[in-house]
Design a protein around this motif. Structure first.
Motif, PDB file in Angstrom:
ATOM      1  N   ARG A 201     -17.465  20.760  43.146  1.00  0.00           N
ATOM      2  CA  ARG A 201     -18.175  20.955  41.642  1.00  0.00           C
ATOM      3  C   ARG A 201     -17.012  21.689  40.843  1.00  0.00           C
ATOM      4  O   ARG A 201     -16.802  21.025  39.607  1.00  0.00           O
ATOM      5  CB  ARG A 201     -19.252  21.805  41.787  1.00  0.00           C
ATOM      6  CG  ARG A 201     -20.370  21.188  42.526  1.00  0.00           C
ATOM      7  CD  ARG A 201     -21.443  22.227  42.769  1.00  0.00           C
ATOM      8  NE  ARG A 201     -22.635  21.800  43.231  1.00  0.00           N
ATOM      9  CZ  ARG A 201     -23.577  22.464  43.543  1.00  0.00           C
ATOM     10  NH1 ARG A 201     -23.668  23.925  43.307  1.00  0.00           N
ATOM     11  NH2 ARG A 201     -24.953  22.245  44.103  1.00  0.00           N
ATOM     12  N   THR A 202     -16.227  22.466  41.172  1.00  0.00           N
ATOM     13  CA  THR A 202     -15.138  23.239  40.446  1.00  0.00           C
ATOM     14  C   THR A 202     -14.097  22.041  40.009  1.00  0.00           C
ATOM     15  O   THR A 202     -14.010  22.088  38.729  1.00  0.00           O
ATOM     16  CB  THR A 202     -14.387  24.074  40.893  1.00  0.00           C
ATOM     17  OG1 THR A 202     -15.479  25.325  41.534  1.00  0.00           O
ATOM     18  CG2 THR A 202     -13.320  24.929  40.003  1.00  0.00           C
ATOM     19  N   GLU A 203     -13.642  21.294  40.813  1.00  0.00           N
ATOM     20  CA  GLU A 203     -12.736  19.996  40.349  1.00  0.00           C
ATOM     21  C   GLU A 203     -13.501  19.239  39.456  1.00  0.00           C
ATOM     22  O   GLU A 203     -12.836  18.673  38.250  1.00  0.00           O
ATOM     23  CB  GLU A 203     -12.260  19.555  41.583  1.00  0.00           C
ATOM     24  CG  GLU A 203     -11.204  18.539  41.664  1.00  0.00           C
ATOM     25  CD  GLU A 203     -10.562  17.983  42.721  1.00  0.00           C
ATOM     26  OE1 GLU A 203      -9.555  17.003  42.632  1.00  0.00           O
ATOM     27  OE2 GLU A 203     -11.094  18.254  43.902  1.00  0.00           O
ATOM     28  N   ALA A 204     -14.414  19.007  39.811  1.00  0.00           N
ATOM     29  CA  ALA A 204     -15.331  17.777  38.603  1.00  0.00           C
ATOM     30  C   ALA A 204     -15.506  18.394  37.305  1.00  0.00           C
ATOM     31  O   ALA A 204     -15.188  17.765  36.255  1.00  0.00           O
ATOM     32  CB  ALA A 204     -16.779  17.505  39.345  1.00  0.00           C
ATOM     33  N   VAL A 205     -15.861  19.679  37.254  1.00  0.00           N
ATOM     34  CA  VAL A 205     -15.956  20.375  35.775  1.00  0.00           C
ATOM     35  C   VAL A 205     -14.665  20.333  35.093  1.00  0.00           C
ATOM     36  O   VAL A 205     -14.447  20.136  33.935  1.00  0.00           O
ATOM     37  CB  VAL A 205     -16.684  21.868  36.095  1.00  0.00           C
ATOM     38  CG1 VAL A 205     -16.716  22.376  34.683  1.00  0.00           C
ATOM     39  CG2 VAL A 205     -18.277  21.552  36.397  1.00  0.00           C
ATOM     40  N   ALA A 206     -13.684  20.512  35.964  1.00  0.00           N
ATOM     41  CA  ALA A 206     -12.262  20.775  35.153  1.00  0.00           C
ATOM     42  C   ALA A 206     -11.866  19.451  34.596  1.00  0.00           C
ATOM     43  O   ALA A 206     -11.339  19.489  33.863  1.00  0.00           O
ATOM     44  CB  ALA A 206     -11.201  21.006  36.479  1.00  0.00           C
ATOM     45  N   LEU A 207     -12.132  18.173  35.476  1.00  0.00           N
ATOM     46  CA  LEU A 207     -11.834  16.906  34.992  1.00  0.00           C
ATOM     47  C   LEU A 207     -12.661  16.680  33.538  1.00  0.00           C
ATOM     48  O   LEU A 207     -12.155  16.030  32.731  1.00  0.00           O
ATOM     49  CB  LEU A 207     -12.039  15.988  36.012  1.00  0.00           C
ATOM     50  CG  LEU A 207     -11.489  15.803  37.253  1.00  0.00           C
ATOM     51  CD1 LEU A 207     -11.761  14.906  38.232  1.00  0.00           C
ATOM     52  CD2 LEU A 207      -9.925  15.426  36.833  1.00  0.00           C
ATOM     53  N   LEU A 208     -13.911  17.186  33.699  1.00  0.00           N
ATOM     54  CA  LEU A 208     -14.867  16.870  32.442  1.00  0.00           C
ATOM     55  C   LEU A 208     -14.734  17.682  31.158  1.00  0.00           C
ATOM     56  O   LEU A 208     -14.707  17.064  30.248  1.00  0.00           O
ATOM     57  CB  LEU A 208     -16.415  17.203  32.917  1.00  0.00           C
ATOM     58  CG  LEU A 208     -17.031  16.134  33.701  1.00  0.00           C
ATOM     59  CD1 LEU A 208     -18.403  16.497  33.975  1.00  0.00           C
ATOM     60  CD2 LEU A 208     -17.225  14.970  32.934  1.00  0.00           C
ATOM     61  N   ALA A 209     -14.062  18.905  31.487  1.00  0.00           N
ATOM     62  CA  ALA A 209     -13.938  19.805  30.271  1.00  0.00           C
ATOM     63  C   ALA A 209     -13.173  19.157  28.962  1.00  0.00           C
ATOM     64  O   ALA A 209     -13.941  19.205  27.804  1.00  0.00           O
ATOM     65  CB  ALA A 209     -13.268  20.974  30.773  1.00  0.00           C
ATOM     66  N   GLU A 210     -12.134  18.692  29.079  1.00  0.00           N
ATOM     67  CA  GLU A 210     -11.472  18.253  27.917  1.00  0.00           C
ATOM     68  C   GLU A 210     -12.032  16.935  27.348  1.00  0.00           C
ATOM     69  O   GLU A 210     -12.319  17.145  25.943  1.00  0.00           O
ATOM     70  CB  GLU A 210     -10.016  17.932  28.009  1.00  0.00           C
ATOM     71  CG  GLU A 210      -9.202  17.415  26.934  1.00  0.00           C
ATOM     72  CD  GLU A 210      -7.625  17.369  27.365  1.00  0.00           C
ATOM     73  OE1 GLU A 210      -7.170  16.675  26.338  1.00  0.00           O
ATOM     74  OE2 GLU A 210      -7.151  17.740  28.385  1.00  0.00           O
ATOM     75  N   PRO A 211     -12.504  15.956  28.272  1.00  0.00           N
ATOM     76  CA  PRO A 211     -13.212  14.774  27.589  1.00  0.00           C
ATOM     77  C   PRO A 211     -14.591  15.079  26.959  1.00  0.00           C
ATOM     78  O   PRO A 211     -14.967  14.669  26.109  1.00  0.00           O
ATOM     79  CB  PRO A 211     -13.289  13.537  28.520  1.00  0.00           C
ATOM     80  CG  PRO A 211     -13.099  14.291  29.611  1.00  0.00           C
ATOM     81  CD  PRO A 211     -12.171  15.777  29.513  1.00  0.00           C
ATOM     82  N   PHE A 212     -15.176  16.155  27.472  1.00  0.00           N
ATOM     83  CA  PHE A 212     -16.447  16.516  26.891  1.00  0.00           C
ATOM     84  C   PHE A 212     -16.214  17.121  25.647  1.00  0.00           C
ATOM     85  O   PHE A 212     -17.093  16.792  24.570  1.00  0.00           O
ATOM     86  CB  PHE A 212     -17.101  17.407  27.752  1.00  0.00           C
ATOM     87  CG  PHE A 212     -18.418  18.362  27.299  1.00  0.00           C
ATOM     88  CD1 PHE A 212     -19.547  17.236  26.783  1.00  0.00           C
ATOM     89  CD2 PHE A 212     -18.472  19.355  27.045  1.00  0.00           C
ATOM     90  CE1 PHE A 212     -20.759  18.099  26.424  1.00  0.00           C
ATOM     91  CE2 PHE A 212     -19.526  19.988  26.363  1.00  0.00           C
ATOM     92  CZ  PHE A 212     -20.656  19.498  26.010  1.00  0.00           C
ATOM     93  N   ALA A 213     -15.348  18.052  25.575  1.00  0.00           N
ATOM     94  CA  ALA A 213     -15.086  18.752  24.145  1.00  0.00           C
ATOM     95  C   ALA A 213     -14.700  17.657  23.259  1.00  0.00           C
ATOM     96  O   ALA A 213     -15.018  17.771  21.885  1.00  0.00           O
ATOM     97  CB  ALA A 213     -14.052  19.603  24.254  1.00  0.00           C
ATOM     98  N   GLN A 214     -13.993  16.874  23.621  1.00  0.00           N
ATOM     99  CA  GLN A 214     -13.226  15.892  22.481  1.00  0.00           C
ATOM    100  C   GLN A 214     -14.656  14.828  22.054  1.00  0.00           C
ATOM    101  O   GLN A 214     -14.853  14.630  20.873  1.00  0.00           O
ATOM    102  CB  GLN A 214     -12.254  14.821  23.224  1.00  0.00           C
ATOM    103  CG  GLN A 214     -10.942  15.788  23.480  1.00  0.00           C
ATOM    104  CD  GLN A 214     -10.093  14.837  24.248  1.00  0.00           C
ATOM    105  OE1 GLN A 214     -10.581  13.493  24.576  1.00  0.00           O
ATOM    106  NE2 GLN A 214      -8.665  15.073  24.227  1.00  0.00           N
ATOM    107  N   ARG A 215     -15.658  14.396  22.826  1.00  0.00           N
ATOM    108  CA  ARG A 215     -16.621  13.718  22.505  1.00  0.00           C
ATOM    109  C   ARG A 215     -17.700  14.312  21.632  1.00  0.00           C
ATOM    110  O   ARG A 215     -18.085  14.005  20.824  1.00  0.00           O
ATOM    111  CB  ARG A 215     -17.015  12.820  23.730  1.00  0.00           C
ATOM    112  CG  ARG A 215     -15.976  11.760  24.144  1.00  0.00           C
ATOM    113  CD  ARG A 215     -16.369  11.272  25.379  1.00  0.00           C
ATOM    114  NE  ARG A 215     -15.521  10.059  25.626  1.00  0.00           N
ATOM    115  CZ  ARG A 215     -14.010  10.046  25.982  1.00  0.00           C
ATOM    116  NH1 ARG A 215     -13.549  11.511  25.931  1.00  0.00           N
ATOM    117  NH2 ARG A 215     -13.379   8.994  25.924  1.00  0.00           N
ATOM    118  N   ALA A 216     -17.681  15.683  22.122  1.00  0.00           N
ATOM    119  CA  ALA A 216     -18.600  16.416  21.350  1.00  0.00           C
ATOM    120  C   ALA A 216     -18.227  16.543  19.729  1.00  0.00           C
ATOM    121  O   ALA A 216     -19.042  16.706  18.963  1.00  0.00           O
ATOM    122  CB  ALA A 216     -18.836  17.654  21.939  1.00  0.00           C
ATOM    123  N   THR A 217     -16.681  16.938  19.408  1.00  0.00           N
ATOM    124  CA  THR A 217     -16.442  17.135  18.243  1.00  0.00           C
ATOM    125  C   THR A 217     -16.350  15.815  17.612  1.00  0.00           C
ATOM    126  O   THR A 217     -16.867  15.634  16.464  1.00  0.00           O
ATOM    127  CB  THR A 217     -14.975  17.433  18.336  1.00  0.00           C
ATOM    128  OG1 THR A 217     -14.817  18.635  18.832  1.00  0.00           O
ATOM    129  CG2 THR A 217     -14.277  17.367  16.960  1.00  0.00           C
TER     130      THR A 217
END
Length: 372
Positions: A201-217
């Motif tokens: 789970r930790t690895e998956a969230v690390a992969l998600l963090a940057e693209p999530f922040a970018q798309r939210a913006t």
């Protein structure tokens, strides 16, 4: 891999219906209540064997009938495949059953097949993923782990098996029908699988963090959007996890079940460090959900080399013109997507020749245009 067509029989409001999808963007339009959401649900059901809207498959069967069936036709390069999911009562049987097949051969789970598309779905009902209880987000995160690394799904299943066995033993000990002598062996198994689940789970969230922040913006979320995985355990080794279990054993025996481990972890969806499920408006929660799904789509494309089929229902209503255009451009230029809307004007570029359009009236689908 892309989905070519779907056939439905006695599914929700549809008696018999068929729809062909384009290779890129397909826009499904029609008035409220016509069956747009039901079509998207059928696409998801045909690809996964389950509904994104309900756990009760009986709700999928058209009123007044006994069974439903959905078939989807796929192309993997030039190789065709067919998936089929049926649910209901057969002649001579009093019980409803679910039957699934791939290319005519019966299977137990569509989710384990390589010959099916990955699917991501945005429905108004799925807001519970943001504002609902932690269990929904844990399950969603585990599904993402399985989609990125299919072999890791077995680890989560093994953890659930061991947890159930430990809980059963705790219940017997509490009822004075068993001793604690065999508890350490289950604790050891629980520790090894728990640490593996947490790491995945930790690895998956690390992969998600940057693209999530970018798309939210990009979608106009105010403030800084972020994801935070919050495990209950702080153990760095099996021995440390075992010590945590031992410390909590009196409480576990009093309750009769395990209160510590990955089954109690949380995935927090934040804006400026505050949880959106508590402090976000419904509009902000919708944008965060969309950003999360788009981020997952990007991660899966990068890690698996497969772009998931994107199903979006009533997504444009919360976006202004600029964000609608950004979303429509991303969906029309990357992979295969289906958008349901009440008004074609809400989807920029919907009239272009590259877009497939389906008009929905109650119980019927009219194919207006099919793009290759």
């Amino acid at each position: 891999m892309r989905l070519v067509s779907v056939q439905m029989r006695d599914f929700r409001t549809y008696g018999r219906a068929e729809a062909r999808l384009g290779a890129g963007l397909t826009v499904v339009h029609g008035p409220n209540g016509a069956g747009k959401s039901n079509l998207l649900e059928a696409l998801y059901f045909g690809c996964t064997g389950r509904s994104p809207r309900t756990r009760n498959d009986r709700e999928l069967v058209r009123f007044g009938t006994q069974a439903t069936r959905v078939e989807v036709r796929l192309l993997d390069g030039s190789q065709p495949h067919e998936l089929s999911v049926g649910y209901g009562t057969l002649a001579g049987s009093p019980h409803a059953e679910k039957r699934m097949s791939c290319d005519g051969a019966a299977v137990e789970r569509l989710l384990d097949l390589d010959s099916r598309p990955l699917v991501s779905v945005f429905l108004p009902d799925r807001l519970e993923l943001v504002k609902g209880p932690p269990g929904l987000r844990r399950a969603h995160l585990d599904q993402l782990v399985a989609a990125i690394w299919p072999l890791r799904a077995q680890t989560r299943r093994e953890y659930s098996r061991v947890l159930a066995q430990r809980n059963a033993l705790l219940g017997r000990i509490r009822a004075q029908r068993a001793s604690q002598a065999t508890l350490p062996s289950w604790d050891r198994e629980l520790a090894s699988t728990a640490l593996a689940v947490r790491a995945h789970r930790t690895e998956a969230v690390a992969l998600l963090a940057e693209p999530f922040a970018q798309r939210a913006t990009q979608l106009g979320c105010s403030g800084e959007a972020s994801l935070e995985y919050r495990p209950r355990s702080r153990a760095d080794s099996e021995d440390e996890f075992l010590a945590e279990l031992q410390q909590r054993l009196p409480g576990d025996l009093e309750r009769g079940f395990s209160g510590h481990g990955p089954h109690r972890d949380e995935l927090a969806i934040l804006r400026d460090g505050r949880e959106l499920r508590v402090y976000g408006s419904q509009g902000e929660q919708r944008l965060a959900l969309l950003a999360l799904l788009l981020a997952e789509r990007a991660v899966l494309a990068s890690e698996r080399g497969r772009m998931p089929l994107m199903l979006l229902d009533d997504v444009m209503s919360e976006l202004d013109g600029e964000r609608r255009a950004l979303l429509a451009e991303e969906l029309s230029t990357t992979g295969q997507s289906v958008i349901a809307t009440t008004d074609l004007a809400h989807v920029p570029g919907a009239a272009e020749a590259s877009v497939t359009r389906l008009r929905i009236s109650p119980g019927a689908i009219l194919q207006e245009a099919v793009a290759a």
